[in-house]
Design a protein around this motif. Sequence first.
Motif, PDB file in Angstrom:
ATOM      1  N   UNK A 299       0.915  -1.260  -0.144  1.00 28.33           N
ATOM      2  CA  UNK A 299      -0.034  -0.073   0.054  1.00 28.33           C
ATOM      3  C   UNK A 299       0.933   1.182   0.018  1.00 28.33           C
ATOM      4  N   UNK A 300       2.015   1.173   0.548  1.00 29.14           N
ATOM      5  CA  UNK A 300       3.023   2.335   0.587  1.00 29.14           C
ATOM      6  C   UNK A 300       3.170   2.633  -0.969  1.00 29.14           C
ATOM      7  N   UNK A 301       3.145   1.623  -1.866  1.00 29.79           N
ATOM      8  CA  UNK A 301       3.592   2.149  -3.252  1.00 29.79           C
ATOM      9  C   UNK A 301       2.469   3.271  -3.863  1.00 29.79           C
ATOM     10  N   UNK A 302       1.298   3.017  -3.317  1.00 30.91           N
ATOM     11  CA  UNK A 302       0.267   3.892  -3.726  1.00 30.91           C
ATOM     12  C   UNK A 302       0.353   5.440  -3.255  1.00 30.91           C
ATOM     13  N   UNK A 303       1.116   5.670  -2.160  1.00 34.02           N
ATOM     14  CA  UNK A 303       1.118   6.845  -1.587  1.00 34.02           C
ATOM     15  C   UNK A 303       1.644   7.926  -2.555  1.00 34.02           C
ATOM     16  N   UNK A 304       2.860   7.843  -3.234  1.00 33.97           N
ATOM     17  CA  UNK A 304       3.351   8.584  -4.343  1.00 33.97           C
ATOM     18  C   UNK A 304       2.168   8.974  -5.323  1.00 33.97           C
ATOM     19  N   UNK A 305       1.494   7.678  -5.758  1.00 36.91           N
ATOM     20  CA  UNK A 305       0.676   7.870  -6.976  1.00 36.91           C
ATOM     21  C   UNK A 305      -0.422   8.764  -6.431  1.00 36.91           C
ATOM     22  N   UNK A 306      -1.111   8.346  -5.534  1.00 37.16           N
ATOM     23  CA  UNK A 306      -2.365   9.220  -5.104  1.00 37.16           C
ATOM     24  C   UNK A 306      -1.894  10.618  -4.666  1.00 37.16           C
ATOM     25  N   UNK A 307      -0.833  10.731  -3.918  1.00 36.65           N
ATOM     26  CA  UNK A 307      -0.284  12.073  -3.660  1.00 36.65           C
ATOM     27  C   UNK A 307      -0.242  12.888  -4.860  1.00 36.65           C
ATOM     28  N   UNK A 308       0.241  12.550  -6.101  1.00 36.96           N
ATOM     29  CA  UNK A 308       0.476  13.178  -7.192  1.00 36.96           C
ATOM     30  C   UNK A 308      -0.963  13.398  -7.912  1.00 36.96           C
ATOM     31  N   UNK A 309      -1.630  12.375  -8.028  1.00 35.44           N
ATOM     32  CA  UNK A 309      -3.058  12.632  -8.393  1.00 35.44           C
ATOM     33  C   UNK A 309      -4.095  13.592  -7.429  1.00 35.44           C
ATOM     34  N   UNK A 310      -3.929  13.635  -6.509  1.00 30.91           N
ATOM     35  CA  UNK A 310      -4.519  14.586  -5.569  1.00 30.91           C
ATOM     36  C   UNK A 310      -4.116  15.928  -5.734  1.00 30.91           C
ATOM     37  N   UNK A 311      -2.472  15.946  -5.967  1.00 27.05           N
ATOM     38  CA  UNK A 311      -2.265  17.510  -6.488  1.00 27.05           C
ATOM     39  C   UNK A 311      -2.424  18.133  -7.614  1.00 27.05           C
ATOM     40  N   UNK A 312      -2.688  16.955  -8.844  1.00 25.13           N
ATOM     41  CA  UNK A 312      -3.345  17.092 -10.167  1.00 25.13           C
ATOM     42  C   UNK A 312      -4.553  17.868  -9.660  1.00 25.13           C
ATOM     43  N   UNK A 313      -5.667  17.135  -9.322  1.00 24.26           N
ATOM     44  CA  UNK A 313      -7.026  17.683  -8.851  1.00 24.26           C
ATOM     45  C   UNK A 313      -6.957  18.790  -8.265  1.00 24.26           C
ATOM     46  N   UNK A 314      -6.250  19.097  -7.389  1.00 21.58           N
ATOM     47  CA  UNK A 314      -6.199  20.331  -6.627  1.00 21.58           C
ATOM     48  C   UNK A 314      -5.582  21.579  -7.557  1.00 21.58           C
ATOM     49  N   UNK A 315      -4.734  21.256  -8.449  1.00 25.59           N
ATOM     50  CA  UNK A 315      -4.345  22.130  -9.558  1.00 25.59           C
ATOM     51  C   UNK A 315      -5.586  22.702 -10.522  1.00 25.59           C
ATOM     52  N   UNK A 316      -6.187  21.638 -10.792  1.00 22.23           N
ATOM     53  CA  UNK A 316      -7.479  21.748 -11.683  1.00 22.23           C
ATOM     54  C   UNK A 316      -8.505  22.686 -10.938  1.00 22.23           C
ATOM     55  N   UNK A 317      -8.720  22.170  -9.673  1.00 20.65           N
ATOM     56  CA  UNK A 317      -9.676  23.150  -8.946  1.00 20.65           C
ATOM     57  C   UNK A 317      -9.309  24.499  -8.873  1.00 20.65           C
ATOM     58  N   UNK A 318      -8.073  24.749  -8.754  1.00 18.79           N
ATOM     59  CA  UNK A 318      -7.562  26.044  -8.504  1.00 18.79           C
ATOM     60  C   UNK A 318      -7.553  26.847  -9.927  1.00 18.79           C
ATOM     61  N   UNK A 319      -7.358  26.180 -10.809  1.00 16.90           N
ATOM     62  CA  UNK A 319      -7.347  26.808 -12.184  1.00 16.90           C
ATOM     63  C   UNK A 319      -8.703  27.282 -12.676  1.00 16.90           C
ATOM     64  N   UNK A 320      -9.663  25.966 -12.157  1.00 17.67           N
ATOM     65  CA  UNK A 320     -11.313  26.412 -12.487  1.00 17.67           C
ATOM     66  C   UNK A 320     -11.822  27.421 -11.593  1.00 17.67           C
ATOM     67  N   UNK A 321     -11.421  27.664 -10.410  1.00 20.62           N
ATOM     68  CA  UNK A 321     -11.696  28.550  -9.369  1.00 20.62           C
ATOM     69  C   UNK A 321     -11.312  29.944  -9.927  1.00 20.62           C
ATOM     70  N   UNK A 322     -10.045  30.036 -10.363  1.00 20.78           N
ATOM     71  CA  UNK A 322      -9.709  31.443 -10.952  1.00 20.78           C
ATOM     72  C   UNK A 322     -10.575  31.761 -12.440  1.00 20.78           C
ATOM     73  N   UNK A 323     -10.948  30.985 -13.236  1.00 21.00           N
ATOM     74  CA  UNK A 323     -11.641  31.238 -14.137  1.00 21.00           C
ATOM     75  C   UNK A 323     -13.066  31.434 -14.083  1.00 21.00           C
ATOM     76  N   UNK A 324     -13.643  30.776 -13.139  1.00 18.16           N
ATOM     77  CA  UNK A 324     -15.079  31.113 -12.622  1.00 18.16           C
ATOM     78  C   UNK A 324     -15.100  32.747 -12.005  1.00 18.16           C
TER      79      UNK A 324
END
Length: 132
Positions: free
Chosen positions: A9-34
């Motif tokens: 399960x430790x192997x997923x930590x980096x993958x999930x963390x990067x995924x959550x970072x990408x999601x957050x970046x998308x959210x921030x970009x949409x918030x600015x656009x809105x």
Amino acid sequence: MNDITLTTPGLLFSAISLLLLAYTNRFLALAALIRKLHAEYQLNPDKLVLYQIKNLRKRVQLIKSMQIWGVASLFLCVLCMFLIFSENQVIGTWIFGLGLLLLLVSLGISIKEIQISVKALNMHLKNMDQDE
């Protein structure tokens, strides 16, 4: 059922963390656009801008769901590690499997959000083609 170790399960930590970072970046970009579109709409009400804001609202909700399922998956990976550490191998393995399923849900929602994003971009491109 195969035994898993703490590192599995430790192997997923980096993958999930990067995924959550990408999601957050998308959210921030949409918030600015809105915010930008909202200010634009206040100055000059336009149906196209209103449609864009409606589309963005749906995408923000999807990103929120993506983040929730991704965090839940990470939570279950940590719980799995704790269970394996406390020698509850069978329960830990099932929890790990559930964490993987939640990650799949998050990724599936991400696919839907990308499809909506591409549809909106295609509308803009179509609109530009009509202006030529």
